[in-house]
Design a protein around this motif. Structure first.
Motif, short mmCIF file in Angstrom:
data_model
loop_
_atom_site.label_atom_id
_atom_site.label_comp_id
_atom_site.label_asym_id
_atom_site.label_seq_id
_atom_site.Cartn_x
_atom_site.Cartn_y
_atom_site.Cartn_z
N HIS A 173 -22.17 -53.50 46.18
CA HIS A 173 -21.90 -54.20 44.92
C HIS A 173 -22.62 -55.54 44.87
O HIS A 173 -23.02 -56.10 45.89
N GLY A 174 -22.72 -56.10 43.66
CA GLY A 174 -23.33 -57.40 43.46
C GLY A 174 -22.39 -58.54 43.82
O GLY A 174 -21.20 -58.33 44.11
N PRO A 175 -22.90 -59.79 43.80
CA PRO A 175 -22.11 -60.94 44.24
C PRO A 175 -20.86 -61.21 43.42
O PRO A 175 -19.97 -61.91 43.89
N THR B 156 -32.16 -53.38 39.80
CA THR B 156 -30.77 -53.31 40.27
C THR B 156 -30.67 -53.48 41.78
O THR B 156 -29.57 -53.45 42.33
N GLN B 157 -31.80 -53.65 42.46
CA GLN B 157 -31.83 -53.81 43.91
C GLN B 157 -32.35 -55.19 44.29
O GLN B 157 -33.33 -55.66 43.71
N ALA B 158 -31.71 -55.82 45.23
CA ALA B 158 -32.14 -57.13 45.72
C ALA B 158 -31.46 -57.40 47.06
O ALA B 158 -30.39 -56.86 47.35
N ALA B 159 -32.08 -58.26 47.86
CA ALA B 159 -31.48 -58.65 49.14
C ALA B 159 -32.14 -59.93 49.60
O ALA B 159 -33.35 -60.12 49.39
N GLY B 160 -31.35 -60.82 50.21
CA GLY B 160 -31.96 -62.06 50.68
C GLY B 160 -30.95 -63.06 51.19
O GLY B 160 -29.95 -62.71 51.80
N ARG C 159 -27.73 -56.04 47.36
CA ARG C 159 -27.04 -55.35 46.27
C ARG C 159 -27.87 -54.18 45.78
O ARG C 159 -29.10 -54.23 45.72
N ASP C 160 -27.19 -53.11 45.46
CA ASP C 160 -27.77 -51.93 44.83
C ASP C 160 -26.73 -51.43 43.84
O ASP C 160 -25.78 -50.74 44.22
N LEU C 161 -26.90 -51.77 42.59
CA LEU C 161 -25.85 -51.55 41.59
C LEU C 161 -25.75 -50.11 41.12
O LEU C 161 -24.81 -49.78 40.39
#
Length: 292
Positions: free
Chosen positions: A118-120, A152-156, A271-273
């Motif tokens: 899920h997202g933040p 919809t994908q991010a990481a860091g 996150r990968d929504l």
């Protein structure tokens, strides 16, 4: 020190008495005092007067910033907790212990592989590992390798207070050359960018967006100096700023409309929504907190 309270009395082995209590060290900001470090543990020396009442050794009703109390060396703290799986302490997580289903330390030795969820803003299954910031001057750095294929994908890297207050610097996906997406992510088109995002309970905004000119790992960092946070990434081995300085004091106990007291953290997240399957690899996480 402010907000001193919730004390417990302890008799030391030599027969003297101390009082352990909570307190906070606020920053002075244009918005008033803000406690980005949350509630911390402090100690005071106490005595008992002739009538049997407890008194602070320095007298008065306010805690001393510096005290001398008897100490003795303790064994070194463990590097891992029995309930923390294979991740070394002091990682903290949200609402559950880390496990290999989303925080994998074996597939790529020397790296942590996060399976994004899920997202933040989520109150449920977040893939977030963080460490508490303990001084008003701090620096965090991590190297991340990820290939997002949709927005919809991010990481860091994340500076975290709660689901309503955080700052993130993430590799993510964007349309080719800023064109409308028109389904390009499903055809493998697009580009990887660094996205700097600021969130508080009023709104969420993208502060900066920058192309990543090479595939492979990228090193992200942030420097916190009092109420200011400056994000950067390494380009040709040189720290390169991204976006303007951000107001770190929003990540404090005293910002917003709700009761808060945990203090700010620095960490990694993903996150990968849509599919909760996107993975990102992290290595070299470093959080340095400097008194002063």
């Amino acid at each position: 020190m402010q907000k001193a309270g919730h004390a417990e009395l302890v008799e030391t082995p030599d027969g003297s008495w101390v009082m352990s209590h909570l307190a906070a060290r606020p920053l002075r900001t244009p918005h008033g005092p803000r406690c980005t470090l949350g509630r911390e543990t402090a100690i005071q020396a106490v005595t008992w007067d002739a009538d049997g009442w407890r008194r602070l050794r320095q007298q008065g009703h306010h805690p001393a910033v510096e005290v001398e109390v008897p100490t003795r060396p303790d064994p070194a703290p463990p590097t891992a907790r029995p309930d923390a799986g294979t991740l070394p302490w002091p990682w903290s997580t949200l609402r559950g212990y880390p496990d290999s289903s989303w925080a994998d330390t074996t597939s790529r030795p020397g790296w942590i592989r996060l399976r994004s969820r899920h997202g933040p803003e989520s109150l449920w299954a977040q893939s977030l590992l963080a460490q508490r910031i303990t001084e008003h001057r701090a620096e965090a750095e991590v190297t991340v390798e990820a290939t997002p294929r949709t927005f919809t994908q991010a990481a860091g890297l994340v500076l975290w207070y709660d689901t309503r207050s955080y700052l993130t610097l993430d590799p993510t996906w964007a349309e080719p050359d800023g064109e409308p997406q028109r389904g390009r992510q499903w055809r493998g088109a697009g580009r990887t960018v660094l996205s700097l995002v600021e969130r508080d309970e009023q709104d969420l905004r993208q502060v900066a967006l920058l192309d990543v000119h090479k595939r492979g790992p990228v090193t992200l960092g942030v420097t916190v100096d009092g109420a200011e946070a400056r994000f950067w990434f390494l380009r040709a081995g040189t720290p390169t700023p991204i976006g303007p300085p951000l107001d770190f004091s929003r990540l404090s106990d005293d910002h917003g409309s709700r009761l808060r007291f945990t203090g700010a953290f620095a960490g990694i997240h993903g996150r990968d929504l849509v599919d909760a399957a996107f993975t990102a690899d992290f290595t070299g996480f470093r959080l340095t907190c400097t008194p002063g």
